[in-house]
Design a protein around this motif. Structure first.
Motif, PDB file in Angstrom:
ATOM      1  N   THR A 446       0.859  -1.172   0.000  1.00 51.01           N
ATOM      2  CA  THR A 446       0.000   0.000   0.000  1.00 51.01           C
ATOM      3  C   THR A 446       0.899   1.227   0.000  1.00 51.01           C
ATOM      4  OG1 THR A 446      -1.734  -1.137   1.247  1.00 51.01           O
ATOM      5  CG2 THR A 446      -1.807   1.269   1.210  1.00 51.01           C
ATOM      6  N   VAL A 447       0.724   2.086  -0.992  1.00 51.92           N
ATOM      7  CA  VAL A 447       1.528   3.305  -1.115  1.00 51.92           C
ATOM      8  C   VAL A 447       0.617   4.494  -0.826  1.00 51.92           C
ATOM      9  CG1 VAL A 447       2.980   4.705  -2.619  1.00 51.92           C
ATOM     10  CG2 VAL A 447       3.006   2.210  -2.830  1.00 51.92           C
ATOM     11  N   ARG A 448       0.982   5.299   0.169  1.00 52.84           N
ATOM     12  CA  ARG A 448       0.180   6.465   0.542  1.00 52.84           C
ATOM     13  C   ARG A 448       1.028   7.715   0.395  1.00 52.84           C
ATOM     14  NH1 ARG A 448      -1.594   2.711   4.484  1.00 52.84           N
ATOM     15  NH2 ARG A 448      -3.842   2.318   4.406  1.00 52.84           N
ATOM     16  N   GLN A 449       0.402   8.750  -0.163  1.00 51.87           N
ATOM     17  CA  GLN A 449       1.087  10.035  -0.331  1.00 51.87           C
ATOM     18  C   GLN A 449       0.053  11.148  -0.193  1.00 51.87           C
ATOM     19  OE1 GLN A 449       2.810  11.073  -4.218  1.00 51.87           O
ATOM     20  NE2 GLN A 449       4.724  11.578  -3.145  1.00 51.87           N
ATOM     21  N   SER A 450       0.082  11.823   0.954  1.00 53.67           N
ATOM     22  CA  SER A 450      -0.850  12.919   1.185  1.00 53.67           C
ATOM     23  C   SER A 450      -0.409  14.147   0.393  1.00 53.67           C
ATOM     24  CB  SER A 450      -0.904  13.259   2.673  1.00 53.67           C
ATOM     25  OG  SER A 450       0.337  13.811   3.095  1.00 53.67           O
ATOM     26  N   PHE A 451      -1.251  15.166   0.427  1.00 60.25           N
ATOM     27  CA  PHE A 451      -0.920  16.415  -0.275  1.00 60.25           C
ATOM     28  C   PHE A 451       0.388  16.998   0.249  1.00 60.25           C
ATOM     29  CE2 PHE A 451      -1.119  21.091  -0.121  1.00 60.25           C
ATOM     30  CZ  PHE A 451      -1.130  21.377  -1.474  1.00 60.25           C
ATOM     31  N   PHE A 452       0.556  17.016   1.566  1.00 58.45           N
ATOM     32  CA  PHE A 452       1.768  17.598   2.147  1.00 58.45           C
ATOM     33  C   PHE A 452       2.979  16.712   1.897  1.00 58.45           C
ATOM     34  CE2 PHE A 452      -1.749  19.297   4.701  1.00 58.45           C
ATOM     35  CZ  PHE A 452      -1.541  20.653   4.510  1.00 58.45           C
ATOM     36  N   GLY A 457       8.015  15.651  -1.304  1.00 63.12           N
ATOM     37  CA  GLY A 457       8.716  14.569  -2.000  1.00 63.12           C
ATOM     38  C   GLY A 457       8.798  13.295  -1.184  1.00 63.12           C
ATOM     39  N   LEU A 458       7.797  13.047  -0.332  1.00 56.04           N
ATOM     40  CA  LEU A 458       7.798  11.882   0.549  1.00 56.04           C
ATOM     41  C   LEU A 458       6.609  10.981   0.237  1.00 56.04           C
ATOM     42  CD1 LEU A 458       8.418  13.710   3.961  1.00 56.04           C
ATOM     43  CD2 LEU A 458      10.155  12.671   2.480  1.00 56.04           C
ATOM     44  N   LEU A 459       6.689   9.751   0.690  1.00 57.12           N
ATOM     45  CA  LEU A 459       5.543   8.853   0.692  1.00 57.12           C
ATOM     46  C   LEU A 459       5.781   7.765   1.737  1.00 57.12           C
ATOM     47  CD1 LEU A 459       6.616   6.119  -0.892  1.00 57.12           C
ATOM     48  CD2 LEU A 459       6.017   7.404  -2.919  1.00 57.12           C
ATOM     49  N   SER A 460       4.717   7.044   2.082  1.00 54.78           N
ATOM     50  CA  SER A 460       4.800   5.931   3.016  1.00 54.78           C
ATOM     51  C   SER A 460       4.426   4.655   2.291  1.00 54.78           C
ATOM     52  CB  SER A 460       3.860   6.144   4.206  1.00 54.78           C
ATOM     53  OG  SER A 460       4.217   7.301   4.937  1.00 54.78           O
ATOM     54  N   VAL A 461       5.248   3.621   2.450  1.00 50.00           N
ATOM     55  CA  VAL A 461       4.972   2.336   1.805  1.00 50.00           C
ATOM     56  C   VAL A 461       4.727   1.301   2.898  1.00 50.00           C
ATOM     57  CG1 VAL A 461       6.185   2.772  -0.345  1.00 50.00           C
ATOM     58  CG2 VAL A 461       7.457   1.922   1.609  1.00 50.00           C
ATOM     59  N   THR A 462       3.631   0.538   2.737  1.00 50.49           N
ATOM     60  CA  THR A 462       3.218  -0.438   3.749  1.00 50.49           C
ATOM     61  C   THR A 462       3.206  -1.826   3.148  1.00 50.49           C
ATOM     62  OG1 THR A 462       1.838   1.192   4.879  1.00 50.49           O
ATOM     63  CG2 THR A 462       1.382  -1.110   5.334  1.00 50.49           C
ATOM     64  N   ALA A 463       3.966  -2.729   3.757  1.00 51.09           N
ATOM     65  CA  ALA A 463       3.932  -4.137   3.370  1.00 51.09           C
ATOM     66  C   ALA A 463       2.785  -4.809   4.097  1.00 51.09           C
ATOM     67  CB  ALA A 463       5.250  -4.806   3.704  1.00 51.09           C
ATOM     68  N   TYR A 472       3.226  -3.447   7.909  1.00 54.83           N
ATOM     69  CA  TYR A 472       4.484  -2.885   8.419  1.00 54.83           C
ATOM     70  C   TYR A 472       4.913  -1.789   7.452  1.00 54.83           C
ATOM     71  CZ  TYR A 472       4.227  -6.799  11.532  1.00 54.83           C
ATOM     72  OH  TYR A 472       3.793  -7.686  12.492  1.00 54.83           O
ATOM     73  N   THR A 473       5.089  -0.569   7.987  1.00 56.15           N
ATOM     74  CA  THR A 473       5.190   0.634   7.175  1.00 56.15           C
ATOM     75  C   THR A 473       6.532   1.302   7.319  1.00 56.15           C
ATOM     76  OG1 THR A 473       2.799   1.000   7.423  1.00 56.15           O
ATOM     77  CG2 THR A 473       4.129   2.876   6.687  1.00 56.15           C
ATOM     78  N   ALA A 474       7.064   1.732   6.192  1.00 56.04           N
ATOM     79  CA  ALA A 474       8.206   2.644   6.168  1.00 56.04           C
ATOM     80  C   ALA A 474       7.629   4.044   5.950  1.00 56.04           C
ATOM     81  CB  ALA A 474       9.181   2.277   5.050  1.00 56.04           C
ATOM     82  N   TYR A 475       7.596   4.854   7.018  1.00 57.10           N
ATOM     83  CA  TYR A 475       6.929   6.145   6.976  1.00 57.10           C
ATOM     84  C   TYR A 475       7.841   7.225   6.383  1.00 57.10           C
ATOM     85  CZ  TYR A 475       3.510   4.090  10.183  1.00 57.10           C
ATOM     86  OH  TYR A 475       2.551   3.299  10.755  1.00 57.10           O
ATOM     87  N   ASP A 476       7.246   8.080   5.575  1.00 55.55           N
ATOM     88  CA  ASP A 476       7.907   9.297   5.090  1.00 55.55           C
ATOM     89  C   ASP A 476       9.272   9.010   4.493  1.00 55.55           C
ATOM     90  OD1 ASP A 476       5.779  10.921   5.739  1.00 55.55           O
ATOM     91  OD2 ASP A 476       6.547  11.401   7.733  1.00 55.55           O
ATOM     92  N   ALA A 484      11.435   2.155  -4.779  1.00 55.02           N
ATOM     93  CA  ALA A 484      12.512   1.228  -5.122  1.00 55.02           C
ATOM     94  C   ALA A 484      12.656   0.151  -4.039  1.00 55.02           C
ATOM     95  CB  ALA A 484      13.819   1.985  -5.296  1.00 55.02           C
ATOM     96  N   PHE A 485      12.510   0.542  -2.780  1.00 53.91           N
ATOM     97  CA  PHE A 485      12.576  -0.399  -1.666  1.00 53.91           C
ATOM     98  C   PHE A 485      11.495  -1.460  -1.795  1.00 53.91           C
ATOM     99  CE2 PHE A 485      10.614  -1.113   2.614  1.00 53.91           C
ATOM    100  CZ  PHE A 485      11.577  -1.969   3.116  1.00 53.91           C
ATOM    101  N   ALA A 486      10.267  -1.042  -2.062  1.00 52.14           N
ATOM    102  CA  ALA A 486       9.171  -1.991  -2.202  1.00 52.14           C
ATOM    103  C   ALA A 486       9.357  -2.889  -3.415  1.00 52.14           C
ATOM    104  CB  ALA A 486       7.844  -1.239  -2.294  1.00 52.14           C
ATOM    105  N   SER A 487       9.827  -2.301  -4.519  1.00 50.69           N
ATOM    106  CA  SER A 487      10.011  -3.081  -5.742  1.00 50.69           C
ATOM    107  C   SER A 487      11.106  -4.118  -5.592  1.00 50.69           C
ATOM    108  CB  SER A 487      10.338  -2.135  -6.902  1.00 50.69           C
ATOM    109  OG  SER A 487      10.546  -2.865  -8.100  1.00 50.69           O
ATOM    110  N   GLU A 488      12.192  -3.747  -4.918  1.00 51.55           N
ATOM    111  CA  GLU A 488      13.297  -4.683  -4.730  1.00 51.55           C
ATOM    112  C   GLU A 488      12.973  -5.750  -3.689  1.00 51.55           C
ATOM    113  OE1 GLU A 488      18.062  -4.652  -3.513  1.00 51.55           O
ATOM    114  OE2 GLU A 488      16.944  -2.764  -3.691  1.00 51.55           O
ATOM    115  N   ALA A 489      12.162  -5.392  -2.684  1.00 51.09           N
ATOM    116  CA  ALA A 489      11.845  -6.350  -1.628  1.00 51.09           C
ATOM    117  C   ALA A 489      11.069  -7.540  -2.180  1.00 51.09           C
ATOM    118  CB  ALA A 489      11.035  -5.659  -0.529  1.00 51.09           C
TER     119      ALA A 489
END
Length: 506
Positions: A446-452, A457-463, A472-476, A484-489
């Motif tokens: 799950t990839v989340r990216q709010s307006f702010f 230039g940030l986003l949070s990716v959740t496995a 389990y989320t890598a925040y901001d 790239a982290f999610a794609s390689e994992a």
């Protein structure tokens, strides 16, 4: 244990001492209520009459309870067949429940002090689902029968869990670990509960005013600030004592073992003994958990990330996922490696730091959480009473440095990486969590990216996974780094998303 059968030679009954257990438990409850009831009735009936009524009522209540449990014992039977575990119970309305053996994820044994004295245990057979119908409870059976069921129902082919790490004992209780008990959030919570309990009991006894007057007399010549601090210190001391007692009850006789066939078994408990099992075939990783006080002391606990550990309403407070209590962090890391059969703990791998923009987000949130109440108090102080102006000043002076410190710590705690077959994420400040999740356990992203976040230039990716907390989320993270982290994992899982956007930073 009786093996008397109702419908065939494979059926078994609960232990007949279940009737004695119910009678003794009811007698204990009745004994606790007998004194106040006798005193209450003595004013109208006299002590002799009150005692006679209470004894008669107690005998009737204990007899009815024992009779009801005797009927339950006579009408309850179970069997563990080659494919299913069946439980039949009920008198007029017979309830038949059945679990397929391949769905069984846990067989846990518990025994409160009375059961331990009588050599009995309660066996809870679960599938790890949230529904109350997903577990069977045999209460009670003989301890030997409980151990037999646990071994039989959790038996898997020994080849499922292979690796170079040792079997047998992985960790055992070290009494020095108790020093971390007062550093948890349980101590202040128990202190507050103790103070509230004193006031509640005094209210029931009609003596709350006397208790307040007695406390006020003790601090009559003490400045207000010192009196408040003294009362807080007393409550905290009570909380520390409670935390030490709670830790002792939960973790005394602790032992973590790896059994042949690939099952991790945790045994613990002083008064109430507990035996919890986690199949290694269901293990998807570990979570190194560090509450703030424990972390400042250089300690951490280890939780299992495994499928089949979700608890129904009756077992949610049982800590089924904790493999190791708070211990020195190097020991926690080594046990995590042993549990995962890895030469080095993935939770100790160097992490990728997150961009400075993530620090700014945490600082802004922390300052907002402090300044909004301060501004409200300033406004109300200007309109109502100057006292609120002073409380606003106090909140600002005490809250702003603390908020900034926690925000900076939260930023330093952020991190993610890939370590061998695991993806690792870390976050949190009051409760820092370093989760090492096996890549094969990831079922989606799950990839989340709010307006702010987009502006920064940030986003949070959740496995997402079927194990542990489910996400389990890598925040901001930096936008391109996170994708790239999610794609390689998990190669191939995120590619459709990347192709659709056309650029990983978008």
């Amino acid at each position: 244990m009786s093996t008397d059968t109702g419908d065939g030679p494979d059926w078994r009954r609960l232990h007949p001492r279940t009737v004695l257990v119910s009678a003794l438990v009811t007698a204990g409850v009745v004994a606790g209520a007998a004194v106040p009831v006798t005193v209450a009735l003595s004013g109208r009936l006299g002590y002799a009459g009150a005692i006679a009524r209470v004894v008669a009522g107690a005998a009737l209540l204990i007899g009815c309870t024992a009779a009801g449990d005797y009927i339950r014992w006579r009408r309850t039977r179970y069997r563990a067949g080659p494919e299913r575990v069946d439980l039949h119970t009920g008198l007029l309305l017979v309830k038949r429940r059945s679990l397929a053996r391949e769905r069984i994820r846990s067989v846990d044994l518990t025994a409160h002090p009375l059961l331990r004295v009588l050599g009995l245990v309660t066996v809870r057979i679960g599938t790890g689902e949230q529904s109350g119908e997903s577990a069977l409870e045999l209460d009670p059976v003989a301890r030997a029968e409980g151990e037999r069921l646990r071994r039989e129902l959790l038996d898997r082919s020994a080849g499922e869990a292979a690796g170079p790490h040792r079997e047998g004992k992985l960790a055992a209780l070290d009494i020095r670990w108790i020093r971390y008990a007062p550093l948890s959030f349980a101590a202040p919570m128990l202190g507050g509960a103790a103070a509230g309990g004193v006031m509640q009991i005094s209210d029931w006894a009609g003596a709350q005013a006397e208790v307040i007057d007695w406390v006020a007399d003790r601090f009559r010549d003490t400045p207000l600030v010192q009196a408040v601090l003294g009362l807080l210190a007393l409550a905290l001391a009570a909380g520390v004592v409670g935390a030490l007692g709670l830790w002792t009850e939960m973790w005394w006789n602790y032992r973590l073992e790896r059994e042949p066939g690939g099952t991790l078994r945790v045994r613990r408990g002083l008064l109430t003994s507990r035996s919890l099992s986690v199949e290694e075939a269901r293990l998807r990783g570990v979570d190194l958990v560090e509450p703030l006080g424990v972390r400042l002391a250089g300690a951490a606990r280890v939780d299992a990330i495994a499928t089949g550990l979700a608890q129904d309403e009756e077992a949610r407070g049982a800590d089924h996922h904790t493999l190791l209590p708070a211990v020195p962090r190097p020991l926690a890391q080594s046990i995590a490696a042993e549990v995962l059969r890895e030469p080095a703990p993935p939770t100790g791998a160097p992490l990728t730091a997150h961009p400075p923009a993530a620090r700014g987000r945490r600082l802004r949130r922390a300052l907002t959480a402090v300044l909004v109440p301060v501004l409200v108090q300033l406004l109300l102080g200007a309109l109502l009473t100057p006292v609120l102006l002073w409380t606003a000043l106090g909140c600002a002076v005490a809250g702003l440095p603390l908020a900034v410190a926690l925000a900076l710590d939260a930023y330093r705690s952020l991190g993610h990486t890939l370590s061998g077959g695991y993806l690792v994420t870390r976050s949190g400040t009051l409760r820092r969590s370093t989760a090492a999740l096996r890549r094969t356990g990831v079922i989606g992203w799950t990839v989340r990216q709010s307006f702010f976040q987009r502006r920064a230039g940030l986003l949070s990716v959740t496995a997402t996974t079927a194990a542990g907390g489910g996400a389990y989320t890598a925040y901001d993270t930096d936008a391109s780094e996170g994708l790239a982290f999610a794609s390689e994992a998990v190669p191939g899982l995120l590619e459709p998303f990347l192709e659709r956007t056309g650029h990983p930073g978008r």
